[in-house]
Write an enzyme that holds these catalytic residues in place. Structure first.
Site, PDB file in Angstrom:
ATOM      1  N   LYS A  66      46.821  44.343  23.881  1.00 19.23           N
ATOM      2  CA  LYS A  66      47.429  45.679  23.909  1.00 19.23           C
ATOM      3  C   LYS A  66      48.957  45.655  23.768  1.00 19.23           C
ATOM      4  CE  LYS A  66      43.878  48.076  26.584  1.00 19.23           C
ATOM      5  NZ  LYS A  66      43.582  48.936  27.734  1.00 19.23           N
ATOM      6  N   ASP A 102      44.996  55.502  27.077  1.00 13.28           N
ATOM      7  CA  ASP A 102      44.458  55.152  28.407  1.00 13.28           C
ATOM      8  C   ASP A 102      44.943  56.112  29.503  1.00 13.28           C
ATOM      9  OD1 ASP A 102      42.842  52.963  27.799  1.00 13.28           O
ATOM     10  OD2 ASP A 102      44.507  51.535  27.938  1.00 13.28           O
ATOM     11  N   GLY A 130      48.959  46.561  33.384  1.00 15.89           N
ATOM     12  CA  GLY A 130      48.981  47.357  32.153  1.00 15.89           C
ATOM     13  C   GLY A 130      48.337  48.726  32.321  1.00 15.89           C
ATOM     14  N   ARG A 152      50.487  43.808  44.890  1.00 17.25           N
ATOM     15  CA  ARG A 152      50.679  42.468  45.480  1.00 17.25           C
ATOM     16  C   ARG A 152      52.070  41.951  45.139  1.00 17.25           C
ATOM     17  NH1 ARG A 152      46.848  37.774  43.200  1.00 17.25           N
ATOM     18  NH2 ARG A 152      47.740  38.554  41.262  1.00 17.25           N
TER      19      ARG A 152
HETATM   20  P1  NAP Z   1      46.431  43.602  34.522  1.00 20.53           P
HETATM   21  O1  NAP Z   1      47.495  44.098  33.626  1.00 20.53           O
HETATM   22  O2  NAP Z   1      46.079  42.157  34.517  1.00 20.53           O
HETATM   23  O3  NAP Z   1      46.842  44.037  36.038  1.00 20.53           O
HETATM   24  C1  NAP Z   1      46.076  43.574  37.130  1.00 20.53           C
HETATM   25  C2  NAP Z   1      46.542  44.233  38.425  1.00 20.53           C
HETATM   26  O4  NAP Z   1      45.663  43.818  39.481  1.00 20.53           O
HETATM   27  C3  NAP Z   1      47.950  43.845  38.865  1.00 20.53           C
HETATM   28  O5  NAP Z   1      48.515  44.889  39.613  1.00 20.53           O
HETATM   29  C4  NAP Z   1      47.662  42.635  39.783  1.00 20.53           C
HETATM   30  O6  NAP Z   1      48.658  42.404  40.763  1.00 20.53           O
HETATM   31  C5  NAP Z   1      46.407  43.100  40.476  1.00 20.53           C
HETATM   32  N1  NAP Z   1      45.596  41.974  40.961  1.00 20.53           N
HETATM   33  C6  NAP Z   1      44.754  41.214  40.241  1.00 20.53           C
HETATM   34  N2  NAP Z   1      44.166  40.291  41.033  1.00 20.53           N
HETATM   35  C7  NAP Z   1      44.657  40.469  42.280  1.00 20.53           C
HETATM   36  C8  NAP Z   1      44.438  39.854  43.545  1.00 20.53           C
HETATM   37  N3  NAP Z   1      43.581  38.848  43.686  1.00 20.53           N
HETATM   38  N4  NAP Z   1      45.101  40.313  44.631  1.00 20.53           N
HETATM   39  C9  NAP Z   1      45.979  41.359  44.513  1.00 20.53           C
HETATM   40  N5  NAP Z   1      46.230  41.988  43.333  1.00 20.53           N
HETATM   41  C10 NAP Z   1      45.590  41.561  42.231  1.00 20.53           C
HETATM   42  O7  NAP Z   1      45.040  44.355  34.251  1.00 20.53           O
HETATM   43  P2  NAP Z   1      44.836  45.837  33.663  1.00 20.53           P
HETATM   44  O8  NAP Z   1      44.665  45.760  32.194  1.00 20.53           O
HETATM   45  O9  NAP Z   1      45.878  46.705  34.218  1.00 20.53           O
HETATM   46  O10 NAP Z   1      43.380  46.229  34.251  1.00 20.53           O
HETATM   47  C11 NAP Z   1      43.220  46.492  35.629  1.00 20.53           C
HETATM   48  C12 NAP Z   1      41.838  47.069  35.895  1.00 20.53           C
HETATM   49  O11 NAP Z   1      41.696  48.334  35.238  1.00 20.53           O
HETATM   50  C13 NAP Z   1      40.687  46.189  35.385  1.00 20.53           C
HETATM   51  O12 NAP Z   1      39.660  46.185  36.346  1.00 20.53           O
HETATM   52  C14 NAP Z   1      40.222  46.902  34.133  1.00 20.53           C
HETATM   53  O13 NAP Z   1      38.848  46.684  33.845  1.00 20.53           O
HETATM   54  C15 NAP Z   1      40.471  48.361  34.520  1.00 20.53           C
HETATM   55  N6  NAP Z   1      40.636  49.249  33.354  1.00 20.53           N
HETATM   56  C16 NAP Z   1      39.745  50.280  33.214  1.00 20.53           C
HETATM   57  C17 NAP Z   1      39.870  51.144  32.133  1.00 20.53           C
HETATM   58  C18 NAP Z   1      38.897  52.279  31.974  1.00 20.53           C
HETATM   59  O14 NAP Z   1      38.840  52.863  30.877  1.00 20.53           O
HETATM   60  N7  NAP Z   1      38.153  52.646  32.999  1.00 20.53           N
HETATM   61  C19 NAP Z   1      40.905  50.956  31.192  1.00 20.53           C
HETATM   62  C20 NAP Z   1      41.807  49.911  31.374  1.00 20.53           C
HETATM   63  C21 NAP Z   1      41.654  49.045  32.463  1.00 20.53           C
HETATM   64  P3  NAP Z   1      49.929  41.429  40.439  1.00 20.53           P
HETATM   65  O15 NAP Z   1      50.875  42.267  39.633  1.00 20.53           O
HETATM   66  O16 NAP Z   1      50.443  41.061  41.770  1.00 20.53           O
HETATM   67  O17 NAP Z   1      49.382  40.264  39.664  1.00 20.53           O
END
Ligand code: NAP
Length: 279
Positions: A66, A102, A130, A152
């Site tokens: 992305k 999104d 993201g 976190r």
């Molecule tokens: P990302 O950019 O990798 O961000 C992950 C987030 O989760 C960060 O804030 C990270 O914190 C936190 N995190 C991950 N593991 C952790 C842990 N063990 N302890 C504490 N914090 C943790 O991922 P993303 O693309 O934003 O996606 C996040 C979620 O949204 C996913 O589950 C994805 O499937 C979902 N999503 C859903 C849709 C939908 O259409 N429904 C669309 C997009 C995404 P840090 O910054 O501290 O690492």
């Protein structure tokens, strides 16, 4: 090939986008196909060149491309530029335009579920990755009263709060402070991946202090109802999983490609059916 669309990502085989978009084409009698293309990071440039070369109508973009896809596009929509990520590409006669649906998809799903505007709402966002950035910026622009962001890694929450601050009152806080101040917020959104299959027992924060009647939402839809949402429901909150956001981001992409209203109900029913028939 102008009748071909798709989604690129890695992994991609699990994606529900192909069946959701195909259901929309069938419903409206559109003679188009939508495929899932497995693209690794070192293949991204070639894949995007292929959109022009083969004349694909457009693409969705998912993890991990992305952000990195931006460098290969001709124009970036201002909101996508601000978010710093693209999830939808429109091929406009050989010019590739990047959008991000999104955040707007999430806001539409929220307004639809609440049945009211977001004015005067106090929102807590857990996570600063993201998806959080797209959701936070779109909420900030939609008239909410205040946004608290906890993560976190606090510095990422601080950075995101700063980005939201021209549009609404915003504040970054530690996970501990967010838990302690839970009653100050009436909408609480988990945007982290915590609680996703297979780690279904994990919770992003404790909901001990949650007020009855709060609205709690999770971007995750696998599992269909995370432990976070189950606990919130037990405490008397109204809940929403990530299905609606997924459907609305897809519908907004559809509308950019076809310039016509997306058949939301058919798209959502198709997704729900493929998630195991849950309602
Ligand atoms: P990302 O950019 O990798 O961000 C992950 C987030 O989760 C960060 O804030 C990270 O914190 C936190 N995190 C991950 N593991 C952790 C842990 N063990 N302890 C504490 N914090 C943790 O991922 P993303 O693309 O934003 O996606 C996040 C979620 O949204 C996913 O589950 C994805 O499937 C979902 N999503 C859903 C849709 C939908 O259409 N429904 C669309 C997009 C995404 P840090 O910054 O501290 O690492």
């Amino acid at each position: 090939m102008e009748t071909v669309l798709g989604v690129i990502g890695s992994p991609i085989s699990h994606s529900l986008s192909p069946i959701m978009h195909k259901a929309a084409y069938d419903e409206l009698g559109l003679d188009y196909t939508y495929h899932a293309f497995h693209v690794e990071s070192n293949e991204l440039k070639a894949a995007i060149d292929g959109v022009k070369g083969l004349g694909l109508k457009g693409l969705n973009v998912t993890i991990p491309h992305k952000v990195s896809v931006i460098q290969y596009l001709d124009h970036i929509d201002p909101l996508a530029k601000e978010i710093g990520a693209v999830n939808t590409i429109v091929n406009d006669g050989g010019t590739l335009i990047g959008y991000n649906t999104d955040g707007e998809g999430y806001v539409k799903s929220l307004i639809n579920r609440l049945g009211t505007s977001l004015t005067n709402r106090r929102v807590l966002i857990i996570g600063a990755g993201g998806a959080s950035k797209a959701v936070a910026l779109s909420l900030a622009k939609s008239g909410v009263e205040t946004i608290g962001i906890t993560n976190r890694t606090l510095s990422k929450a601080e950075g995101l709060s700063l980005i939201c601050s021209p549009y609404t009152q915003s504040e970054a806080m530690t996970l501990g402070i967010a838990q302690a101040r839970l009653t100050e917020f009436d909408i609480i959104i988990n945007t982290t991946s915590i609680g996703m299959t297979p780690d279904i027992e994990k919770m992003p924060i404790s909901l001990e202090k949650l007020s009855k009647g709060s609205f709690v939402s999770d971007l995750i839809y696998n599992p269909f109802q995370t432990r976070f949402l189950c606990e919130a429901e037990k405490k008397g909150a109204n809940i929403m999983n990530g299905v609606d956001m997924f459907v609305y981001q897809g519908a907004l992409a559809f509308e950019k490609w076809f310039d016509k209203e997306a058949p939301i109900k058919v798209m959502k029913d198709t997704v729900l059916k493929n998630l195991g028939g849950v309602k």
